[in-house]
Design a protein around this motif. Structure first.
Motif, PDB file in Angstrom:
ATOM      1  N   VAL A 252       4.824   7.128   1.076  1.00  0.00           N
ATOM      2  CA  VAL A 252       5.367   6.114   1.972  1.00  0.00           C
ATOM      3  C   VAL A 252       4.718   4.788   1.590  1.00  0.00           C
ATOM      4  O   VAL A 252       3.496   4.702   1.489  1.00  0.00           O
ATOM      5  CB  VAL A 252       5.099   6.442   3.448  1.00  0.00           C
ATOM      6  CG1 VAL A 252       5.624   5.326   4.348  1.00  0.00           C
ATOM      7  CG2 VAL A 252       5.735   7.769   3.827  1.00  0.00           C
ATOM      8  N   TYR A 253       5.532   3.793   1.357  1.00  0.00           N
ATOM      9  CA  TYR A 253       5.047   2.480   0.937  1.00  0.00           C
ATOM     10  C   TYR A 253       5.093   1.519   2.128  1.00  0.00           C
ATOM     11  O   TYR A 253       6.109   1.443   2.837  1.00  0.00           O
ATOM     12  CB  TYR A 253       5.898   1.937  -0.208  1.00  0.00           C
ATOM     13  CG  TYR A 253       5.563   2.577  -1.531  1.00  0.00           C
ATOM     14  CD1 TYR A 253       5.897   3.907  -1.783  1.00  0.00           C
ATOM     15  CD2 TYR A 253       4.899   1.869  -2.526  1.00  0.00           C
ATOM     16  CE1 TYR A 253       5.573   4.514  -2.993  1.00  0.00           C
ATOM     17  CE2 TYR A 253       4.572   2.454  -3.738  1.00  0.00           C
ATOM     18  CZ  TYR A 253       4.915   3.771  -3.962  1.00  0.00           C
ATOM     19  OH  TYR A 253       4.590   4.357  -5.166  1.00  0.00           O
TER      20      TYR A 253
ATOM     21  N   PHE B 229       0.856  -1.173   0.000  1.00  0.00           N
ATOM     22  CA  PHE B 229       0.000   0.000   0.000  1.00  0.00           C
ATOM     23  C   PHE B 229       0.898   1.230   0.000  1.00  0.00           C
ATOM     24  O   PHE B 229       2.092   1.137   0.322  1.00  0.00           O
ATOM     25  CB  PHE B 229      -0.903   0.010   1.245  1.00  0.00           C
ATOM     26  CG  PHE B 229      -1.870  -1.128   1.287  1.00  0.00           C
ATOM     27  CD1 PHE B 229      -1.487  -2.393   1.723  1.00  0.00           C
ATOM     28  CD2 PHE B 229      -3.188  -0.959   0.885  1.00  0.00           C
ATOM     29  CE1 PHE B 229      -2.374  -3.457   1.751  1.00  0.00           C
ATOM     30  CE2 PHE B 229      -4.095  -2.002   0.914  1.00  0.00           C
ATOM     31  CZ  PHE B 229      -3.686  -3.254   1.348  1.00  0.00           C
ATOM     32  N   ARG B 230       0.337   2.366  -0.328  1.00  0.00           N
ATOM     33  CA  ARG B 230       1.104   3.596  -0.262  1.00  0.00           C
ATOM     34  C   ARG B 230       0.221   4.732   0.226  1.00  0.00           C
ATOM     35  O   ARG B 230      -0.991   4.722   0.043  1.00  0.00           O
ATOM     36  CB  ARG B 230       1.719   3.937  -1.627  1.00  0.00           C
ATOM     37  CG  ARG B 230       0.721   4.248  -2.728  1.00  0.00           C
ATOM     38  CD  ARG B 230       1.462   4.387  -4.049  1.00  0.00           C
ATOM     39  NE  ARG B 230       0.554   4.726  -5.151  1.00  0.00           N
ATOM     40  CZ  ARG B 230       0.921   4.787  -6.430  1.00  0.00           C
ATOM     41  NH1 ARG B 230       2.191   4.540  -6.768  1.00  0.00           N
ATOM     42  NH2 ARG B 230       0.034   5.101  -7.358  1.00  0.00           N
ATOM     43  N   GLN B 231       0.873   5.700   0.857  1.00  0.00           N
ATOM     44  CA  GLN B 231       0.159   6.851   1.398  1.00  0.00           C
ATOM     45  C   GLN B 231       0.964   8.102   1.138  1.00  0.00           C
ATOM     46  O   GLN B 231       2.092   8.238   1.634  1.00  0.00           O
ATOM     47  CB  GLN B 231      -0.107   6.672   2.892  1.00  0.00           C
ATOM     48  CG  GLN B 231      -1.019   7.729   3.470  1.00  0.00           C
ATOM     49  CD  GLN B 231      -1.530   7.350   4.845  1.00  0.00           C
ATOM     50  OE1 GLN B 231      -0.962   6.522   5.542  1.00  0.00           O
ATOM     51  NE2 GLN B 231      -2.631   7.953   5.254  1.00  0.00           N
ATOM     52  N   ALA B 232       0.381   8.990   0.341  1.00  0.00           N
ATOM     53  CA  ALA B 232       0.989  10.294   0.084  1.00  0.00           C
ATOM     54  C   ALA B 232       0.456  11.289   1.120  1.00  0.00           C
ATOM     55  O   ALA B 232      -0.614  11.085   1.696  1.00  0.00           O
ATOM     56  CB  ALA B 232       0.658  10.751  -1.335  1.00  0.00           C
ATOM     57  N   PRO B 233       1.172  12.385   1.349  1.00  0.00           N
ATOM     58  CA  PRO B 233       0.727  13.372   2.340  1.00  0.00           C
ATOM     59  C   PRO B 233      -0.683  13.870   2.045  1.00  0.00           C
ATOM     60  O   PRO B 233      -1.000  14.230   0.905  1.00  0.00           O
ATOM     61  CB  PRO B 233       1.762  14.494   2.192  1.00  0.00           C
ATOM     62  CG  PRO B 233       2.976  13.814   1.689  1.00  0.00           C
ATOM     63  CD  PRO B 233       2.481  12.726   0.784  1.00  0.00           C
ATOM     64  N   GLY B 234      -1.520  13.871   3.058  1.00  0.00           N
ATOM     65  CA  GLY B 234      -2.876  14.373   2.920  1.00  0.00           C
ATOM     66  C   GLY B 234      -3.831  13.440   2.205  1.00  0.00           C
ATOM     67  O   GLY B 234      -4.975  13.810   1.937  1.00  0.00           O
TER      68      GLY B 234
END
Length: 124
Positions: A93-94, A37-42
């Motif tokens: 962030v992965y 999974f990944r998460q970008a800011p906001g």
């Protein structure tokens, strides 16, 4: 539950490649369905790819199909995410995650074990 540790993130130019690793301790990774999974800011945490327990069938988000490849090395108890043709919008962030179900459902809430995450930054 599996203990997961990611590695391999970094800074790369657009068009470049990176390979992320997710190493597990505990039960053999073959007995887990493992996802990236990944998460970008906001933004919310988004599904990237997963490999099913046992069969090893793989599934991808449309945004990474043809560019990313998930694979599993049973001998090393490690799952990889090979990322090619990287774009600035892949910056995030992965995280790798695992659960014991035979399910291709990419819902993050199904995944009980999570790594600490590794930063991937793609410059334009």
């Amino acid at each position: 539950q599996a203990q997961l540790v990611e590695s391999g993130g970094g800074l790369v130019q657009a068009g470049g490649s990176l390979r992320l690793s997710c190493a597990a301790s505990g039960r053999p990774f073959l007995s887990y369905t493992v996802g990236w999974f990944r998460q970008a800011p906001g933004r919310e945490r988004d599904f990237v790819a997963l490999v099913l327990r046992g069969s090893g069938s793989t599934y991808y988000a449309d945004s990474v199909k043809g560019r990313f490849t998930i694979s599993r090395d049973n001998a090393k108890n490690t799952v990889y995410l090979q990322m090619n043709s990287l774009k600035p919008e892949d910056t995030a962030v992965y995280y790798c995650a695992a659960h014991g179900y035979y399910s291709s459902d990419p819902d993050p809430s199904l995944f009980r074990s999570w790594g600490q995450g590794t930063q991937v930054t793609v410059s334009s």
